[in-house]
Write a protein that holds these residues in place. Structure first.
Motif, PDB file in Angstrom:
ATOM      1  N   ASP A 415      24.604  14.543 -13.685  1.00 26.09           N
ATOM      2  CA  ASP A 415      24.798  15.745 -14.510  1.00 26.09           C
ATOM      3  C   ASP A 415      24.349  15.443 -15.937  1.00 26.09           C
ATOM      4  N   VAL A 416      23.029  15.621 -16.195  1.00 23.46           N
ATOM      5  CA  VAL A 416      22.466  15.253 -17.502  1.00 23.46           C
ATOM      6  C   VAL A 416      21.539  16.346 -17.997  1.00 23.46           C
ATOM      7  N   VAL A 417      21.294  16.328 -19.299  1.00 31.75           N
ATOM      8  CA  VAL A 417      20.242  17.158 -19.886  1.00 31.75           C
ATOM      9  C   VAL A 417      18.927  16.398 -19.731  1.00 31.75           C
ATOM     10  N   ILE A 418      17.891  17.065 -19.205  1.00 32.60           N
ATOM     11  CA  ILE A 418      16.623  16.395 -18.952  1.00 32.60           C
ATOM     12  C   ILE A 418      15.986  15.952 -20.266  1.00 32.60           C
ATOM     13  N   ALA A 419      15.657  14.659 -20.371  1.00 23.85           N
ATOM     14  CA  ALA A 419      15.043  14.078 -21.567  1.00 23.85           C
ATOM     15  C   ALA A 419      14.118  12.940 -21.145  1.00 23.85           C
ATOM     16  N   VAL A 420      13.380  12.394 -22.119  1.00 28.95           N
ATOM     17  CA  VAL A 420      12.400  11.347 -21.833  1.00 28.95           C
ATOM     18  C   VAL A 420      13.033  10.174 -21.097  1.00 28.95           C
ATOM     19  N   ALA A 421      14.257   9.833 -21.445  1.00 30.92           N
ATOM     20  CA  ALA A 421      14.926   8.672 -20.861  1.00 30.92           C
ATOM     21  C   ALA A 421      15.101   8.787 -19.351  1.00 30.92           C
ATOM     22  N   ASN A 422      15.233  10.023 -18.822  1.00 31.16           N
ATOM     23  CA  ASN A 422      15.427  10.165 -17.379  1.00 31.16           C
ATOM     24  C   ASN A 422      14.216  10.775 -16.663  1.00 31.16           C
ATOM     25  N   PHE A 423      13.024  10.724 -17.299  1.00 31.66           N
ATOM     26  CA  PHE A 423      11.805  11.215 -16.647  1.00 31.66           C
ATOM     27  C   PHE A 423      11.488  10.467 -15.349  1.00 31.66           C
ATOM     28  N   PRO A 424      11.654   9.123 -15.286  1.00 28.02           N
ATOM     29  CA  PRO A 424      11.389   8.435 -14.008  1.00 28.02           C
ATOM     30  C   PRO A 424      12.261   8.956 -12.862  1.00 28.02           C
ATOM     31  N   GLU A 425      13.515   9.233 -13.154  1.00 27.45           N
ATOM     32  CA  GLU A 425      14.407   9.783 -12.128  1.00 27.45           C
ATOM     33  C   GLU A 425      13.979  11.197 -11.729  1.00 27.45           C
ATOM     34  N   LEU A 426      13.479  11.969 -12.698  1.00 27.63           N
ATOM     35  CA  LEU A 426      12.995  13.319 -12.402  1.00 27.63           C
ATOM     36  C   LEU A 426      11.795  13.255 -11.454  1.00 27.63           C
ATOM     37  N   ILE A 427      10.855  12.356 -11.724  1.00 29.04           N
ATOM     38  CA  ILE A 427       9.680  12.205 -10.857  1.00 29.04           C
ATOM     39  C   ILE A 427      10.102  11.790  -9.448  1.00 29.04           C
ATOM     40  N   PHE A 428      11.059  10.864  -9.365  1.00 33.94           N
ATOM     41  CA  PHE A 428      11.534  10.412  -8.058  1.00 33.94           C
ATOM     42  C   PHE A 428      12.207  11.560  -7.304  1.00 33.94           C
ATOM     43  N   SER A 429      12.975  12.384  -8.010  1.00 32.88           N
ATOM     44  CA  SER A 429      13.616  13.556  -7.397  1.00 32.88           C
ATOM     45  C   SER A 429      12.564  14.509  -6.838  1.00 32.88           C
ATOM     46  N   ILE A 430      11.491  14.701  -7.597  1.00 29.60           N
ATOM     47  CA  ILE A 430      10.410  15.595  -7.170  1.00 29.60           C
ATOM     48  C   ILE A 430       9.736  15.062  -5.907  1.00 29.60           C
ATOM     49  N   LYS A 431       9.460  13.767  -5.869  1.00 24.34           N
ATOM     50  CA  LYS A 431       8.794  13.171  -4.710  1.00 24.34           C
ATOM     51  C   LYS A 431       9.657  13.292  -3.453  1.00 24.34           C
ATOM     52  N   ILE A 432      10.946  13.017  -3.585  1.00 18.90           N
ATOM     53  CA  ILE A 432      11.854  13.132  -2.436  1.00 18.90           C
ATOM     54  C   ILE A 432      11.899  14.581  -1.939  1.00 18.90           C
ATOM     55  N   THR A 433      11.943  15.523  -2.874  1.00 13.24           N
ATOM     56  CA  THR A 433      11.964  16.940  -2.498  1.00 13.24           C
ATOM     57  C   THR A 433      10.726  17.313  -1.706  1.00 13.24           C
ATOM     58  N   PHE A 434       9.560  16.860  -2.136  1.00 12.85           N
ATOM     59  CA  PHE A 434       8.323  17.218  -1.437  1.00 12.85           C
ATOM     60  C   PHE A 434       8.225  16.556  -0.064  1.00 12.85           C
ATOM     61  N   ILE A 435       8.812  15.405   0.111  1.00  9.26           N
ATOM     62  CA  ILE A 435       8.864  14.801   1.447  1.00  9.26           C
ATOM     63  C   ILE A 435       9.668  15.702   2.386  1.00  9.26           C
ATOM     64  N   ILE A 436      10.819  16.167   1.899  1.00  6.43           N
ATOM     65  CA  ILE A 436      11.707  17.005   2.714  1.00  6.43           C
ATOM     66  C   ILE A 436      11.053  18.338   3.057  1.00  6.43           C
ATOM     67  N   VAL A 437      10.457  19.021   2.045  1.00  4.70           N
ATOM     68  CA  VAL A 437       9.890  20.351   2.309  1.00  4.70           C
ATOM     69  C   VAL A 437       8.624  20.276   3.154  1.00  4.70           C
ATOM     70  N   THR A 438       7.913  19.161   3.107  1.00  8.09           N
ATOM     71  CA  THR A 438       6.752  19.001   3.995  1.00  8.09           C
ATOM     72  C   THR A 438       7.200  18.964   5.448  1.00  8.09           C
ATOM     73  N   ILE A 439       8.276  18.247   5.725  1.00  6.72           N
ATOM     74  CA  ILE A 439       8.830  18.201   7.087  1.00  6.72           C
ATOM     75  C   ILE A 439       9.289  19.586   7.524  1.00  6.72           C
ATOM     76  N   ILE A 440       9.939  20.308   6.620  1.00  5.92           N
ATOM     77  CA  ILE A 440      10.410  21.663   6.930  1.00  5.92           C
ATOM     78  C   ILE A 440       9.230  22.589   7.207  1.00  5.92           C
ATOM     79  N   SER A 441       8.126  22.427   6.478  1.00  2.00           N
ATOM     80  CA  SER A 441       6.926  23.236   6.700  1.00  2.00           C
ATOM     81  C   SER A 441       6.341  22.991   8.092  1.00  2.00           C
TER      82      SER A 441
END
Length: 461
Positions: A415-441
């Protein structure tokens, strides 16, 4: 005959206007989320709920509204839905606190739920079966035009005039829609003497709310408990609807494999694709440092191609088995989503463009034939429920799509405000999401393929 033709034109125009600004509204907030989060001091979870509250409200109201619009008149409920949407839109633009913002987004969602049910239903009531695919193609072209303009026009408006402007621009279109509806002299009714199932409506609403809210907070014990209760209530809803004489959703319709597979494909397709605009908006604005106008221009590629390809796909769905087209379409979407699994801070822009092209052309080929299949798989007297089912699959898919991304962000980022310090975690979240939605597709494409193999025929073709 001339009068009927004029009514048909007005009905198609009203439907196209409704889906245009309805789809714009459902998608434009995603571009503005970073600015709205800054204005209202929202963290990464709450800023996702600006969009999620709108589509969750739609999910709650689409099923009962499907019954209401048939019982009390398609045109009448269409007009009331426009008015609710108008009030909610103006209220959102005028909001000066987070509480008011969410309250008016919910009110807009109620109106949008009515629009999502009435717009395909009015086409099914007016357009002849042999031209229905073509009409749905035109209608969906307007959907994708609204989706395309949402990031592009929204990005420019936010950049030059602030986030409130993206809502003000909808007001003239809603007013025009009401005028066009008032020009239609007659109304359409199905099940006027049916008894409205209040018990089923309440159980469904509570089940959806608890499941989605609980699932979005699945990392906490209370969230898990609420999600389980929601599932139990939805199962109870299905059992209840099988017993009542006038259900708000006739479960027997799903015995038709065409109807079932198309609805399942619709649900899974929205889960796979709806959050893409929000995710790419985050990636481009936070990671790449683009402004809203630049972001809007890029993410508009996919819906523009949807708008171009959907009328042709709708026309073809009147000539060939529509579920062959839907299977092909979701196959192309899957390729586009798979490309985004490799998203990182240095990915070339042409790769993003290629992914969006696959998604845009693929979904344009999928959507209008799929809608045509759903609305043409039931007897005429059940078209309000078919329209309700179609709208429910749409908003349920959109809600789950956003919820999946929200949950992944909560698990990985906290539970954080998105900032430069957590950009790596944001990218990782995005990659995991796209793995999941590709399977759903992939699952959505398979659901369409099952329909092709079905022996059930299209009733109204």
């Amino acid at each position: 005959m001339e009068k009927d033709k004029k009514i048909g034109i007005y009905a198609l125009l009203a439907s196209c206007l409704g889906v245009f600004y309805g789809s714009y509204s459902a998608n434009v907030a995603s571009v503005a989320l970073p600015k709205m989060a800054l204005a209202f001091g929202l963290n990464n979870i709450l800023q996702n709920w600006v969009s999620l509250s709108f589509i969750l409200t739609m999910a709650v109201f689409t099923v009962p509204l499907g019954k209401i619009c048939g019982k009390y008149g398609v045109k009448k409920t269409f007009i009331y839905s426009c008015i609710l949407f108008l009030v909610g839109t103006i209220g959102t633009a005028l909001s000066n606190s987070a509480i008011l913002l969410f309250a008016f987004r919910i009110l807009s969602g109620i109106g949008a739920a009515g629009l999502s049910v009435d717009t395909p239903l009015i086409i099914a009531e007016v357009v002849s079966p042999e031209n229905r695919g073509k009409a749905f193609g035109i209608n969906l072209a307007c959907v994708y035009l609204g989706i395309a303009l949402a990031p592009f026009l929204g990005g420019v408006l936010i950049y030059d005039f602030g986030w409130q402007s993206i809502f003000w621009v909808m007001v003239p279109f809603v007013l025009l829609n009401i005028i066009v509806l008032l020009l239609i002299p007659n109304d359409w009714y199905e099940g006027v003497n049916d008894i409205f199932d209040w018990k089923g409506s309440i159980v469904f609403a509570m089940g959806i709310i608890m499941f989605i809210y609980g699932f979005s907070n699945i990392t906490s014990p209370i969230g898990l408990i609420l999600a389980i209760i929601g599932v139990v209530l939805l199962i109870l809803f299905i059992k209840t609807e099988l017993k009542v004489p006038d259900p708000i959703l006739k479960m027997s319709l799903y015995k038709n494999k065409r109807f079932l597979s198309s609805n399942l494909a619709s649900l899974l397709s929205y889960v796979a694709t709806f959050a893409v605009t929000t995710i790419l908006s985050y990636y481009l604005q936070y990671i790449m440092g683009w402004n809203t106008a630049q972001t809007g221009l890029l993410v508009a590629i996919s819906p523009v191609l949807m708008a171009v390809s959907s009328p042709l796909a709708g026309y073809l769905s009147d000539k060939v088995d529509p579920q062959k087209l839907t299977t092909l379409g979701m196959g192309l979407v899957t390729i586009g989503l798979f490309i985004l699994i490799f998203l990182n801070k240095n990915i070339p822009v042409p790769v993003l463009v290629l992914s969006l092209c696959f998604q845009g052309i693929g979904y344009g080929i999928f959507a209008s034939p799929n809608n045509n299949t759903i609305m043409s798989s039931v007897p005429a007297e059940d078209t309000p429920m078919a329209s309700s089912s179609l709208a429910t699959m749409c908003v349920m898919g959109e809600t789950i799509s956003m919820t999946v991304f929200t949950v992944i962000c909560a698990i990985i980022m906290g539970d954080v405000v998105i900032a430069v310090a957590n950009f790596p975690e944001l990218i990782f979240s995005i990659k995991i999401t796209f793995i999941i939605v590709t399977i759903i597709s992939i699952l959505a494409a398979y659901a369409s393929y099952i329909g092709v193999k079905s022996k059930d025929k299209l009733i109204q073709s």
